[in-house]
Design a protein around this motif. Structure first.
Motif, PDB file in Angstrom:
ATOM      1  N   GLN A   1      25.592  -3.390  -8.259  1.00  0.00           N
ATOM      2  CA  GLN A   1      26.012  -2.531  -9.586  1.00  0.00           C
ATOM      3  C   GLN A   1      27.544  -2.168  -9.335  1.00  0.00           C
ATOM      4  OE1 GLN A   1      25.253  -1.912 -12.449  1.00  0.00           O
ATOM      5  NE2 GLN A   1      23.219  -2.847 -12.779  1.00  0.00           N
ATOM      6  N   VAL A   2      28.328  -2.325 -10.673  1.00  0.00           N
ATOM      7  CA  VAL A   2      29.621  -1.662 -10.692  1.00  0.00           C
ATOM      8  C   VAL A   2      29.680  -0.887 -11.684  1.00  0.00           C
ATOM      9  CG1 VAL A   2      32.179  -2.058 -10.798  1.00  0.00           C
ATOM     10  CG2 VAL A   2      30.647  -3.708  -9.383  1.00  0.00           C
ATOM     11  N   GLN A   3      30.441   0.484 -11.512  1.00  0.00           N
ATOM     12  CA  GLN A   3      30.591   1.282 -12.508  1.00  0.00           C
ATOM     13  C   GLN A   3      32.246   1.304 -12.947  1.00  0.00           C
ATOM     14  OE1 GLN A   3      28.381   4.794 -11.887  1.00  0.00           O
ATOM     15  NE2 GLN A   3      26.760   4.220 -13.082  1.00  0.00           N
ATOM     16  N   LEU A   4      32.669   1.530 -13.991  1.00  0.00           N
ATOM     17  CA  LEU A   4      34.127   1.722 -14.431  1.00  0.00           C
ATOM     18  C   LEU A   4      34.350   2.681 -15.295  1.00  0.00           C
ATOM     19  CD1 LEU A   4      34.223  -2.329 -15.353  1.00  0.00           C
ATOM     20  CD2 LEU A   4      34.709  -1.392 -13.218  1.00  0.00           C
ATOM     21  N   VAL A   5      35.179   3.429 -14.843  1.00  0.00           N
ATOM     22  CA  VAL A   5      35.835   4.451 -15.793  1.00  0.00           C
ATOM     23  C   VAL A   5      37.288   4.263 -15.999  1.00  0.00           C
ATOM     24  CG1 VAL A   5      35.832   7.051 -15.950  1.00  0.00           C
ATOM     25  CG2 VAL A   5      34.096   5.770 -14.585  1.00  0.00           C
ATOM     26  N   GLU A   6      37.524   4.220 -17.443  1.00  0.00           N
ATOM     27  CA  GLU A   6      39.009   4.135 -18.055  1.00  0.00           C
ATOM     28  C   GLU A   6      39.535   5.415 -18.194  1.00  0.00           C
ATOM     29  OE1 GLU A   6      36.518   0.738 -20.090  1.00  0.00           O
ATOM     30  OE2 GLU A   6      36.377   2.980 -19.685  1.00  0.00           O
ATOM     31  N   GLU A  23      38.916   2.808 -12.581  1.00  0.00           N
ATOM     32  CA  GLU A  23      38.499   3.243 -11.437  1.00  0.00           C
ATOM     33  C   GLU A  23      37.050   2.548 -11.208  1.00  0.00           C
ATOM     34  OE1 GLU A  23      38.913   7.121  -9.853  1.00  0.00           O
ATOM     35  OE2 GLU A  23      38.088   6.603  -8.001  1.00  0.00           O
ATOM     36  N   ALA A  24      36.885   1.915 -10.177  1.00  0.00           N
ATOM     37  CA  ALA A  24      35.558   1.119 -10.161  1.00  0.00           C
ATOM     38  C   ALA A  24      34.854   1.731  -8.844  1.00  0.00           C
ATOM     39  CB  ALA A  24      35.621  -0.379  -9.954  1.00  0.00           C
ATOM     40  N   THR A  25      33.433   1.787  -9.026  1.00  0.00           N
ATOM     41  CA  THR A  25      32.557   2.158  -7.783  1.00  0.00           C
ATOM     42  C   THR A  25      32.576   0.751  -6.971  1.00  0.00           C
ATOM     43  OG1 THR A  25      30.559   1.843  -9.170  1.00  0.00           O
ATOM     44  CG2 THR A  25      31.622   3.956  -9.116  1.00  0.00           C
ATOM     45  N   GLY A  26      31.803   1.100  -5.755  1.00  0.00           N
ATOM     46  CA  GLY A  26      31.398  -0.063  -5.100  1.00  0.00           C
ATOM     47  C   GLY A  26      32.480  -0.353  -4.041  1.00  0.00           C
ATOM     48  N   ARG A  27      32.013  -1.121  -3.009  1.00  0.00           N
ATOM     49  CA  ARG A  27      32.683  -1.321  -1.602  1.00  0.00           C
ATOM     50  C   ARG A  27      33.378  -2.581  -1.527  1.00  0.00           C
ATOM     51  NH1 ARG A  27      28.511   0.561   3.281  1.00  0.00           N
ATOM     52  NH2 ARG A  27      28.292   2.787   2.265  1.00  0.00           N
ATOM     53  N   ARG A  99      34.361  -8.951 -13.120  1.00  0.00           N
ATOM     54  CA  ARG A  99      33.573 -10.438 -13.064  1.00  0.00           C
ATOM     55  C   ARG A  99      33.075 -10.328 -11.596  1.00  0.00           C
ATOM     56  NH1 ARG A  99      36.058 -16.484 -13.124  1.00  0.00           N
ATOM     57  NH2 ARG A  99      34.172 -17.523 -13.813  1.00  0.00           N
ATOM     58  N   SER A 100      31.763 -10.766 -11.465  1.00  0.00           N
ATOM     59  CA  SER A 100      31.585 -10.833 -10.201  1.00  0.00           C
ATOM     60  C   SER A 100      32.029 -12.318  -9.583  1.00  0.00           C
ATOM     61  CB  SER A 100      29.876 -11.035 -10.373  1.00  0.00           C
ATOM     62  OG  SER A 100      29.254  -9.842 -10.806  1.00  0.00           O
ATOM     63  N   LYS A 101      33.408 -12.689  -9.483  1.00  0.00           N
ATOM     64  CA  LYS A 101      33.860 -13.526  -9.039  1.00  0.00           C
ATOM     65  C   LYS A 101      35.161 -13.175  -8.898  1.00  0.00           C
ATOM     66  CE  LYS A 101      30.583 -17.478 -10.500  1.00  0.00           C
ATOM     67  NZ  LYS A 101      30.631 -18.916 -11.359  1.00  0.00           N
ATOM     68  N   PRO A 102      36.138 -13.801  -8.073  1.00  0.00           N
ATOM     69  CA  PRO A 102      37.407 -13.350  -7.733  1.00  0.00           C
ATOM     70  C   PRO A 102      38.329 -14.015  -8.763  1.00  0.00           C
ATOM     71  CG  PRO A 102      36.883 -14.608  -5.896  1.00  0.00           C
ATOM     72  CD  PRO A 102      35.418 -14.430  -6.693  1.00  0.00           C
TER      73      PRO A 102
END
Length: 124
Positions: A1-6, A23-27, A99-102
């Motif tokens: 899961q990714v959380q995004l805060v603008e 800013e995104a969560t996650g490693r 997006r879950s791809k680069p």
């Protein structure tokens, strides 16, 4: 899961500048292509810009090319949208997306995670 805060939206006069941050969560931030979309009242959400996971590739809508710059800082899990020479028609809610791809794309349905949006208003 990714959380995004603008953040960074606001009111600016035509010709002015704003810088949006997300800013995104996650490693594994660098595994995600990041994008910005916008939605004006009564209109569909539209693509603005995208950046690849490494930051080496970018894509822009024709309407913002030469005025907006997307960039990212993978060490800080943050993507930016520098907006210069703003026009009243840039007024919209701006959404950060991942997006879950680069690899970059302008296709809305290719993005998996969305922020809540930040309002940008450009007065004439």
């Amino acid at each position: 899961q990714v959380q995004l805060v603008e953040s960074g939206g606001g009111l600016v006069q035509a010709g002015g500048s704003l810088r949006l941050s997300c800013e995104a969560t996650g490693r594994t931030f660098s595994r995600y292509a990041m994008g910005w979309f916008r939605q004006a009242p009564g209109k569909e959400r539209e693509f603005v810009a995208a950046v690849s996971g490494s930051g080496s590739s970018t894509l822009y809508a024709d309407s913002v090319k030469g005025r907006f710059t997307i960039s990212r800082d993978n060490a800080k899990n943050t993507v930016f949208l520098q907006m210069n020479s703003l026009k009243p028609e840039d007024t919209a809610v701006y959404y950060c997306t991942a997006r879950s791809k680069p690899f970059v794309t302008r296709v809305l349905t290719s993005y998996d995670y969305w922020g809540r949006g930040t309002q940008v208003t450009v007065s004439s």
